[in-house]
Write an enzyme that holds these catalytic residues in place. Structure first.
Site, PDB file in Angstrom:
ATOM      1  N   ARG A  23      54.130   9.766  -2.287  1.00 30.53           N
ATOM      2  CA  ARG A  23      53.111  10.181  -1.295  1.00 30.53           C
ATOM      3  C   ARG A  23      53.616  11.291  -0.377  1.00 30.53           C
ATOM      4  NH1 ARG A  23      48.825   6.355   0.015  1.00 30.53           N
ATOM      5  NH2 ARG A  23      48.230   5.447  -1.963  1.00 30.53           N
ATOM      6  N   ARG A  27      49.114  12.326   5.014  1.00 27.51           N
ATOM      7  CA  ARG A  27      48.632  12.476   6.396  1.00 27.51           C
ATOM      8  C   ARG A  27      49.725  12.636   7.437  1.00 27.51           C
ATOM      9  NH1 ARG A  27      44.862   7.357   5.574  1.00 27.51           N
ATOM     10  NH2 ARG A  27      46.651   7.010   4.240  1.00 27.51           N
ATOM     11  N   ARG A  36      42.930  18.862   4.316  1.00 30.14           N
ATOM     12  CA  ARG A  36      41.979  17.781   4.043  1.00 30.14           C
ATOM     13  C   ARG A  36      40.701  17.983   4.849  1.00 30.14           C
ATOM     14  NH1 ARG A  36      40.699  12.797   5.973  1.00 30.14           N
ATOM     15  NH2 ARG A  36      40.657  10.975   4.583  1.00 30.14           N
ATOM     16  N   ASP A  73      44.696  10.915  -7.473  1.00 27.05           N
ATOM     17  CA  ASP A  73      44.756   9.491  -7.155  1.00 27.05           C
ATOM     18  C   ASP A  73      44.613   8.680  -8.441  1.00 27.05           C
ATOM     19  OD1 ASP A  73      44.709   7.733  -4.539  1.00 27.05           O
ATOM     20  OD2 ASP A  73      43.481   6.723  -6.034  1.00 27.05           O
ATOM     21  N   TYR A 150      41.716  -2.851  -9.169  1.00 22.13           N
ATOM     22  CA  TYR A 150      40.731  -2.150  -8.316  1.00 22.13           C
ATOM     23  C   TYR A 150      39.348  -2.132  -8.973  1.00 22.13           C
ATOM     24  CZ  TYR A 150      44.547  -0.621  -5.318  1.00 22.13           C
ATOM     25  OH  TYR A 150      45.603  -0.603  -4.459  1.00 22.13           O
TER      26      TYR A 150
HETATM   27  O1  CP3 Z   1      52.621  10.793  -4.233  1.00 22.35           O
HETATM   28  C1  CP3 Z   1      51.868  11.759  -3.990  1.00 22.35           C
HETATM   29  O2  CP3 Z   1      52.007  12.493  -2.993  1.00 22.35           O
HETATM   30  C2  CP3 Z   1      50.768  12.120  -4.986  1.00 22.35           C
HETATM   31  C3  CP3 Z   1      49.446  11.670  -4.706  1.00 22.35           C
HETATM   32  C4  CP3 Z   1      49.071  10.202  -4.766  1.00 22.35           C
HETATM   33  C5  CP3 Z   1      48.048   9.652  -3.941  1.00 22.35           C
HETATM   34  N1  CP3 Z   1      47.821   8.362  -4.342  1.00 22.35           N
HETATM   35  C6  CP3 Z   1      47.337  10.388  -2.887  1.00 22.35           C
HETATM   36  C7  CP3 Z   1      46.592   9.616  -1.873  1.00 22.35           C
HETATM   37  C8  CP3 Z   1      49.505   9.175  -5.609  1.00 22.35           C
HETATM   38  C9  CP3 Z   1      50.630   9.193  -6.641  1.00 22.35           C
HETATM   39  C10 CP3 Z   1      48.695   8.035  -5.350  1.00 22.35           C
HETATM   40  C11 CP3 Z   1      48.808   6.769  -6.084  1.00 22.35           C
HETATM   41  C12 CP3 Z   1      47.992   5.616  -5.694  1.00 22.35           C
HETATM   42  N2  CP3 Z   1      46.722   5.616  -5.212  1.00 22.35           N
HETATM   43  C13 CP3 Z   1      48.386   4.278  -5.875  1.00 22.35           C
HETATM   44  C14 CP3 Z   1      49.679   3.811  -6.491  1.00 22.35           C
HETATM   45  C15 CP3 Z   1      50.840   3.975  -5.609  1.00 22.35           C
HETATM   46  C16 CP3 Z   1      50.890   3.033  -4.436  1.00 22.35           C
HETATM   47  O3  CP3 Z   1      50.795   3.525  -3.299  1.00 22.35           O
HETATM   48  O4  CP3 Z   1      51.031   1.821  -4.649  1.00 22.35           O
HETATM   49  C17 CP3 Z   1      47.331   3.469  -5.421  1.00 22.35           C
HETATM   50  C18 CP3 Z   1      47.338   1.951  -5.386  1.00 22.35           C
HETATM   51  C19 CP3 Z   1      46.279   4.321  -5.017  1.00 22.35           C
HETATM   52  C20 CP3 Z   1      44.931   3.936  -4.522  1.00 22.35           C
HETATM   53  C21 CP3 Z   1      44.684   4.428  -3.158  1.00 22.35           C
HETATM   54  N3  CP3 Z   1      44.496   5.743  -2.813  1.00 22.35           N
HETATM   55  C22 CP3 Z   1      44.595   3.656  -1.975  1.00 22.35           C
HETATM   56  C23 CP3 Z   1      44.746   2.155  -1.906  1.00 22.35           C
HETATM   57  C24 CP3 Z   1      44.346   4.554  -0.925  1.00 22.35           C
HETATM   58  C25 CP3 Z   1      44.044   4.209   0.494  1.00 22.35           C
HETATM   59  C26 CP3 Z   1      45.279   3.864   1.277  1.00 22.35           C
HETATM   60  C27 CP3 Z   1      45.689   5.023   2.143  1.00 22.35           C
HETATM   61  O5  CP3 Z   1      46.892   5.339   2.186  1.00 22.35           O
HETATM   62  O6  CP3 Z   1      44.795   5.596   2.803  1.00 22.35           O
HETATM   63  C28 CP3 Z   1      44.350   5.861  -1.471  1.00 22.35           C
HETATM   64  C29 CP3 Z   1      44.130   7.109  -0.725  1.00 22.35           C
HETATM   65  C30 CP3 Z   1      45.172   8.190  -0.903  1.00 22.35           C
HETATM   66  N4  CP3 Z   1      45.741   8.555  -2.072  1.00 22.35           N
HETATM   67  C31 CP3 Z   1      45.662   9.036   0.129  1.00 22.35           C
HETATM   68  C32 CP3 Z   1      46.539   9.943  -0.474  1.00 22.35           C
HETATM   69  C33 CP3 Z   1      47.268  11.091   0.180  1.00 22.35           C
HETATM   70  C34 CP3 Z   1      45.202   9.018   1.575  1.00 22.35           C
HETATM   71  C35 CP3 Z   1      43.874   9.692   1.604  1.00 22.35           C
HETATM   72  C36 CP3 Z   1      43.588  10.423   2.858  1.00 22.35           C
HETATM   73  O7  CP3 Z   1      43.976  11.590   2.993  1.00 22.35           O
HETATM   74  O8  CP3 Z   1      42.912   9.804   3.702  1.00 22.35           O
END
Ligand code: CP3
Length: 341
Positions: A23, A27, A36, A73, A150
């Site tokens: 990640r 943010r 964003r 994602d 999910y």
């Molecule tokens: O690693 C990276 O920088 C690459 C991008 C990436 C994102 N999500 C961007 C993201 C990767 C590799 C993921 C994987 C992901 N997404 C997983 C597996 C890894 C883990 O964390 O266990 C899962 C379960 C998801 C599903 C997901 N996406 C959730 C549950 C959420 C909400 C939680 C949160 O942090 O807000 C997201 C949103 C998400 N995916 C964000 C980002 C940068 C935040 C979105 C925003 O900008 O508001």
């Protein structure tokens, strides 16, 4: 081969491990928040190749990390299979649910995903063209079990109860859903590789809630199949597997699945992992993401402790899970400086 990350994945023990962070585009970075806002929302950002390229590159510019990871994602695959997907601000993802054979029958076939995902492949091409020559490029997808949790619940769940319930009530439908996701994942990752990804990572964030035969059937077996098919299509492609919270089931997972690297969560001891996992190849991870919030001398000593524990074999420095929005970018810089300095 000059990229340090690819050398570590090939099994080389390096004096300074390559480093990237789960990640790493997110943010906690003001420049991410600005892009964003420009995109409108998270999904629009994922599907806008120019802006998704920009946020993929932001942590590389700021910290000189050894790898970029595609900005996307794991839930884009369910969306491409026909599920409704949206993000509730401050809460997380929401999807239409799959709870019966009839719901499964309404999903699209795996090979129909490319129309929806074409902008993602375009992002991969643009990032590959823009990266510095020393920076490796990682593509990714969710592993089938985690994606299924999910799709079945329609949201994140603390214990994955709805997915476990479907697995118990209707194992055939559940297994068919896992198969559909696995088929789509092979196609999706293969297109990412064709577009310029050099490594792929499978995120099985909820692997730890599968036990016994279920772990074999729904974490290990789909991962093994996806890796085998990808390596048949793309000989030599390095693959990182992240069976998070797998505990003792981490042992032998790389050998059983063909993964080149195991990503470690924070619950595994580095000492144990060096002894029992690194003998099979590269390992990555383990630093508590909270250290990116708290920083200081404790961060420096933790970084050194983990680096030293894994210094006898191939190692990629990383966190045990994603960096959080309250992280301080200065602590990421301190981490990188401590490793390289
Ligand atoms: O690693 C990276 O920088 C690459 C991008 C990436 C994102 N999500 C961007 C993201 C990767 C590799 C993921 C994987 C992901 N997404 C997983 C597996 C890894 C883990 O964390 O266990 C899962 C379960 C998801 C599903 C997901 N996406 C959730 C549950 C959420 C909400 C939680 C949160 O942090 O807000 C997201 C949103 C998400 N995916 C964000 C980002 C940068 C935040 C979105 C925003 O900008 O508001």
């Amino acid at each position: 081969m000059t990229k340090l990350l690819l050398r570590a994945l090939a099994g080389e023990t390096l004096p300074v491990p390559p480093v990237w962070l789960m990640r790493q585009a997110g943010r906690y970075l003001p420049e991410y928040r600005a892009t964003r806002a420009e995109a409108g929302d998270f999904l629009k950002l994922c599907y806008n190749p120019d802006l998704a390229t920009e946020v993929t590159l932001q942590p590389i510019r700021r910290f000189g990390l050894d790898a970029a990871i595609l900005f996307a994602d794991i839930l884009l695959v369910p969306q491409a299979l026909g599920a409704d997907l949206w993000f509730e601000t401050g809460e997380g993802p929401r999807l239409s649910t799959i709870t019966s054979a009839a719901d499964l029958a309404r999903l699209k076939p795996a090979d129909a995903i490319h129309d929806t995902l074409a902008p993602i492949y375009q992002t991969v091409r643009q990032v590959a063209a823009a990266l510095p020559p020393e920076t490796a490029f990682i593509g990714f997808a969710g592993a089938p079990w985690t994606v299924a949790t999910y799709m079945i619940a329609g949201r994140g769940t603390p214990d994955q109860a709805p997915a476990h319930a479907l697995k118990t009530a209707d194992r055939a439908t559940f297994a068919a859903l896992i198969e559909r996701i696995a088929d789509a994942t092979v196609l999706y990752l293969s297109e990412q590789v064709k577009a310029g990804a050099e490594v792929v990572k499978l995120f099985d964030s909820w692997a730890g809630s599968l036990h016994g035969q279920d772990f074999d059937d729904f974490a290990l077996a789909p991962t093994r199949r996806i890796i085998a098919e990808l390596k048949r299509l793309h000989p030599g492609l390095p693959v990182i597997a992240f069976p998070r919270e797998a505990g003792p089931r981490y042992q032998g997972f790389a050998r059983a699945t063909g993964a080149d690297c195991l990503a470690l969560d924070t619950s595994v001891s580095a000492q144990w992992a060096a002894e029992h996992l690194q003998v099979d190849g590269c390992v990555q991870g383990n630093l508590d993401p909270k250290r990116m919030v708290t920083g200081g001398a404790a961060l420096v000593s933790e970084v050194r402790r983990i680096r030293d524990a894994f210094s006898g074999g191939p190692h990629i420095f990383n966190l045990g899970h994603g960096i959080t929005p309250d992280a301080d970018p200065a602590n990421v810089a301190l981490l990188v400086e401590t490793l390289r300095g």
